[in-house]
Design a protein around this motif. Structure first.
Motif, PDB file in Angstrom:
ATOM      1  N   MET A 210       0.831  -1.193   0.000  1.00 54.12           N
ATOM      2  CA  MET A 210       0.000   0.000   0.000  1.00 54.12           C
ATOM      3  C   MET A 210       0.869   1.247   0.000  1.00 54.12           C
ATOM      4  O   MET A 210       1.686   1.430   0.908  1.00 54.12           O
ATOM      5  CB  MET A 210      -0.917   0.037   1.212  1.00 54.12           C
TER       6      MET A 210
ATOM      7  N   GLY B 260      -3.873   4.326  -0.280  1.00 56.11           N
ATOM      8  CA  GLY B 260      -4.990   3.545   0.230  1.00 56.11           C
ATOM      9  C   GLY B 260      -5.318   2.298  -0.544  1.00 56.11           C
ATOM     10  O   GLY B 260      -6.066   1.455  -0.044  1.00 56.11           O
ATOM     11  N   LYS B 261      -4.806   2.153  -1.748  1.00 63.04           N
ATOM     12  CA  LYS B 261      -5.136   0.959  -2.527  1.00 63.04           C
ATOM     13  C   LYS B 261      -4.227  -0.179  -2.093  1.00 63.04           C
ATOM     14  O   LYS B 261      -3.015  -0.130  -2.279  1.00 63.04           O
ATOM     15  CB  LYS B 261      -4.917   1.197  -4.016  1.00 63.04           C
ATOM     16  N   LEU B 262      -4.829  -1.205  -1.528  1.00 62.60           N
ATOM     17  CA  LEU B 262      -4.071  -2.403  -1.194  1.00 62.60           C
ATOM     18  C   LEU B 262      -3.930  -3.258  -2.449  1.00 62.60           C
ATOM     19  O   LEU B 262      -4.932  -3.606  -3.077  1.00 62.60           O
ATOM     20  CB  LEU B 262      -4.775  -3.214  -0.113  1.00 62.60           C
TER      21      LEU B 262
ATOM     22  N   PHE C 137      -2.673  -6.811  -3.750  1.00 68.44           N
ATOM     23  CA  PHE C 137      -2.426  -8.124  -3.184  1.00 68.44           C
ATOM     24  C   PHE C 137      -1.675  -9.038  -4.138  1.00 68.44           C
ATOM     25  O   PHE C 137      -1.835  -8.951  -5.361  1.00 68.44           O
ATOM     26  CB  PHE C 137      -3.748  -8.814  -2.825  1.00 68.44           C
TER      27      PHE C 137
END
Lengths: 117, 114
Positions: free
Chosen positions: A95, A103-105, A107
């Protein structure tokens, strides 16, 4: 764009032993955090540990610790004294903050860990 | 228990229909995030709201929309549903926006489109 890669789709370990899950990432961001989340069969996403990229010291949380190699963009998770309850899928996540990607996770694909009795 | 609640837990519907997923953040958290987990796409960020305002968008389809209400709960609306929309939809919340806040996830809503 940020990418997170977990190269081990599945792993197994005997109860009470130690296992290491691998994760690499690619980014041009300067400010970021890294996370390991656990997803047991219940599907709940549970935070295991997080690492601030500006800190050289590796994070630890009880039996969980990380090996953060910033230059190599590597972030592995070590689980010591494995327990049956550690059986789950583990996701590495990235992040950024103080950027347009705040804020963008992001994965990885996940590693399924089975702890055997 | 993360403190984030999501309803319903399961949803089964038909193609072409519209559904609404609801999320209540942890007490005191101002940011809400939506993620989709599917077999072929993995875990993907969809959209983020902070104190009622949209702050970031990911790979969210035009058929999907979201909003955050004054009481800070959020809803994700999925319309003209397709088989490929079947997935686990997570809501997460964090205290603020713009900082290195940890996101705490709800239990998810499993959507099945038949």
């Amino acid at each position: 764009a940020q990418t997170v890669t977990q190269s081990q789709p599945e792993m197994s370990v005997q109860e009470a032993e130690t296992v290491t899950l691998s994760c690499t990432y690619d980014t041009s961001e300067n400010n970021y955090y890294l996370f390991w989340y656990k997803q047991p069969p219940s599907r709940q996403m549970i935070l295991v540990i997080r690492q601030e990229a500006y800190k050289q010291q590796n994070a630890t949380e009880n039996r969980f610790s990380v090996n953060f190699q910033k230059a190599a963009k590597s972030f592995s998770l070590k689980i010591s004294d494995s327990q049956l309850g550690d059986t789950a899928m583990y996701f590495c996540a990235f992040m950024a903050f103080r950027s347009s990607n705040t804020g963008k996770l992001i994965f990885g694909q996940g590693t399924t860990l089975q702890v055997k009795p | 228990d993360s403190g984030v609640t999501q309803t319903p837990k399961h949803l089964i519907t038909a193609t072409g229909q519209r559904v609404t997923l609801r999320c209540s953040p942890r007490s005191g958290d101002l940011s809400v995030y939506w993620y989709q987990q599917s077999l072929d796409q993995g875990l993907q960020f969809l959209i983020q709201y902070y104190n009622g305002e949209e702050r970031a968008k990911g790979n969210i389809l035009e058929r999907f929309s979201a909003q955050q209400f004054p009481d800070l709960h959020s809803e994700l609306n999925l319309s003209s549903l397709e088989l490929g929309d079947s997935a686990l939809y997570f809501c997460a919340s964090s205290a603020t926006w713009g900082g290195p806040d940890t996101q705490y996830f709800g239990p998810g809503t499993r959507l099945t489109v038949l």
